[in-house]
Write a protein that holds these residues in place. Structure first.
Motif, PDB file in Angstrom:
ATOM      1  N   ASP A  62       0.803  -4.740   7.742  1.00  0.00           N
ATOM      2  CA  ASP A  62      -0.232  -3.717   7.930  1.00  0.00           C
ATOM      3  C   ASP A  62      -1.656  -4.224   7.745  1.00  0.00           C
ATOM      4  O   ASP A  62      -2.318  -3.953   6.731  1.00  0.00           O
ATOM      5  CB  ASP A  62       0.039  -2.523   7.005  1.00  0.00           C
ATOM      6  CG  ASP A  62       1.296  -1.774   7.418  1.00  0.00           C
ATOM      7  OD1 ASP A  62       2.273  -2.449   7.789  1.00  0.00           O
ATOM      8  OD2 ASP A  62       1.291  -0.535   7.386  1.00  0.00           O
TER       9      ASP A  62
ATOM     10  N   HIS B 106       0.875  -1.176   0.000  1.00  0.00           N
ATOM     11  CA  HIS B 106       0.000   0.000   0.000  1.00  0.00           C
ATOM     12  C   HIS B 106       0.905   1.216   0.000  1.00  0.00           C
ATOM     13  O   HIS B 106       2.132   1.080   0.047  1.00  0.00           O
ATOM     14  CB  HIS B 106      -0.949  -0.015   1.201  1.00  0.00           C
ATOM     15  CG  HIS B 106      -0.286   0.035   2.538  1.00  0.00           C
ATOM     16  ND1 HIS B 106       0.678  -0.874   2.933  1.00  0.00           N
ATOM     17  CD2 HIS B 106      -0.410   0.907   3.574  1.00  0.00           C
ATOM     18  CE1 HIS B 106       1.075  -0.585   4.154  1.00  0.00           C
ATOM     19  NE2 HIS B 106       0.443   0.498   4.566  1.00  0.00           N
TER      20      HIS B 106
ATOM     21  N   HIS C 228       8.727  -5.157  11.094  1.00  0.00           N
ATOM     22  CA  HIS C 228       7.857  -3.977  11.136  1.00  0.00           C
ATOM     23  C   HIS C 228       7.403  -3.709  12.581  1.00  0.00           C
ATOM     24  O   HIS C 228       6.231  -3.497  12.848  1.00  0.00           O
ATOM     25  CB  HIS C 228       6.643  -4.169  10.215  1.00  0.00           C
ATOM     26  CG  HIS C 228       6.048  -2.856   9.740  1.00  0.00           C
ATOM     27  ND1 HIS C 228       6.554  -1.649  10.101  1.00  0.00           N
ATOM     28  CD2 HIS C 228       4.978  -2.569   8.946  1.00  0.00           C
ATOM     29  CE1 HIS C 228       5.838  -0.685   9.547  1.00  0.00           C
ATOM     30  NE2 HIS C 228       4.876  -1.206   8.822  1.00  0.00           N
TER      31      HIS C 228
ATOM     32  N   HIS D 147       6.181   2.308   3.117  1.00  0.00           N
ATOM     33  CA  HIS D 147       6.129   1.174   2.188  1.00  0.00           C
ATOM     34  C   HIS D 147       6.369   1.599   0.737  1.00  0.00           C
ATOM     35  O   HIS D 147       6.411   0.770  -0.153  1.00  0.00           O
ATOM     36  CB  HIS D 147       4.757   0.480   2.274  1.00  0.00           C
ATOM     37  CG  HIS D 147       4.450  -0.020   3.648  1.00  0.00           C
ATOM     38  ND1 HIS D 147       4.567  -1.359   3.991  1.00  0.00           N
ATOM     39  CD2 HIS D 147       4.077   0.622   4.781  1.00  0.00           C
ATOM     40  CE1 HIS D 147       4.249  -1.503   5.270  1.00  0.00           C
ATOM     41  NE2 HIS D 147       3.954  -0.314   5.774  1.00  0.00           N
TER      42      HIS D 147
HETATM   43 ZN   LIG Z   1       3.399   0.195   7.696  1.00  0.00          ZN
END
Ligand SMILES: [Zn+2]
Length: 336
Positions: free
Chosen positions: A251, A55, A313, A60
């Protein structure tokens, strides 16, 4: 010449997420997410053939400019894949610069951008340096199978997750792994050489048994044939093993729909790379931010039956506690 995925995280687990997968056999690499890629040496950046963007939150996607800077003037086409809006977004990124001097370069890079909407429809457009990166021929494919990349050797499948915005999760699979028995090859009088690559390609393309393969002999003479039928070589010198599979998930909220989609996508993967942004103790914050906790990431990995779990992450708020986050995920993965 075994085909191997060599996946490595681009950054430290607290920094921008990204997975670099070297395909040594094909002298190229795939990149999953393109946040900060300053840590990748130029020679690695130049191997990138395809970029999969989950996304367009900055962590990212911001590295697209770094990629563009390195590949400018190179004769190559780079595939970019992402959720709906990706074509327009890349178009805007390219429009932000002045391109009047592109004519003077030896080569020109092009970007073929493919976006997949929430129901799996795909649209592609080309931005060619030769045309000052103006948008060309959009084409639309209605295929609900989620296959973004389909090649004889590998494929990349995507599914759409919910993170407040649509986020793509990806699975990279080898379609089959072909190994040549070196001892059997040599015992047959054949020589190792570039012809093996053509042989493997022919196998991957599913050519008929009679398909002639040009071979190299250790000691060629008048009696040695120039070609051998594919079927004979396949039986005598080759072994096929099931392909490897890795999945990349970032995410997403821990919702039933997301979990079901990830489990289907990552089923039996060799390695699952998955975000573990928060500690389970902060599950309320994770839910609010639509991210996973380490415990949730490990649970998903267990449900998907993957062989190995790699978490990343991590939220910068836990800097210094990375090992504990990894451990929380591994414990859930092992069902403890
Ligand atoms: Zn992220």
């Amino acid at each position: 010449m075994p085909r191997h995925f060599d996946p490595t995280l681009v950054n430290d687990r607290f920094d921008d997420p990204g997975l670099y997968v070297d395909l040594a056999f094909e002298r190229r690499a795939l990149l999953f997410d393109i946040g900060d890629i300053a840590g990748l040496p130029t020679r690695k950046i130049l191997r990138i053939s395809d970029v999969f963007v989950s996304h367009r939150h900055m962590d990212h996607f911001a590295g697209f400019d770094q990629l563009l800077r390195r590949v400018l003037g190179r004769e190559k086409v780079i595939g970019i894949y992402g959720p709906a809006g990706s074509i327009e977004a890349i178009g805007h990124k390219l429009k932000a610069y002045t391109w009047n001097l592109l004519d003077g370069y030896d080569g020109n890079v092009s970007f073929r951008v493919t976006e997949m909407d929430a129901v799996g429809n795909m649209t592609s457009a080309l931005f060619s340096g030769r045309e000052s990166f103006s948008r060309q021929h959009a084409e639309r494919r209605a295929e609900a199978d989620g296959l973004l990349l389909k090649e004889p050797g590998i494929q990349v499948r995507a599914t759409t997750l919910d993170h407040g915005v649509p986020v793509l999760a990806f699975a990279l699979e080898e379609r089959a792994q072909i190994n040549v028995w070196r001892n059997k090859l040599e015992a047959a009088g054949l020589a190792v050489g570039p012809w093996l690559r053509d042989f493997k390609e022919a196998v991957l393309h599913g050519r008929a048994d009679a398909f002639p393969i040009e071979v190299s002999w250790q000691a060629p003479d008048a009696d040695t044939p120039k070609t051998l039928p594919l079927g004979q070589l396949r039986n005598e010198i080759m072994r096929v093993s099931t392909g490897r599979k890795i999945a990349y998930v970032v995410d997403c909220a821990f919702t039933r729909a997301n979990v079901e989609k990830i489990v289907a996508l990552a089923k039996d993967a060799d390695t699952l790379f998955i975000e573990a942004t928060f500690f389970e103790a902060d599950a309320a914050i994770a839910a609010q931010r639509r991210h996973l906790t380490a415990h949730q990431a490990g649970t998903i990995a267990r449900l998907a039956g993957v062989k190995r779990l790699v978490t990343f992450h991590y939220s910068p708020r836990y800097r210094g506690e990375g090992e504990r986050l990894a451990e929380e995920a591994q414990l859930a993965f092992l069902g403890r």
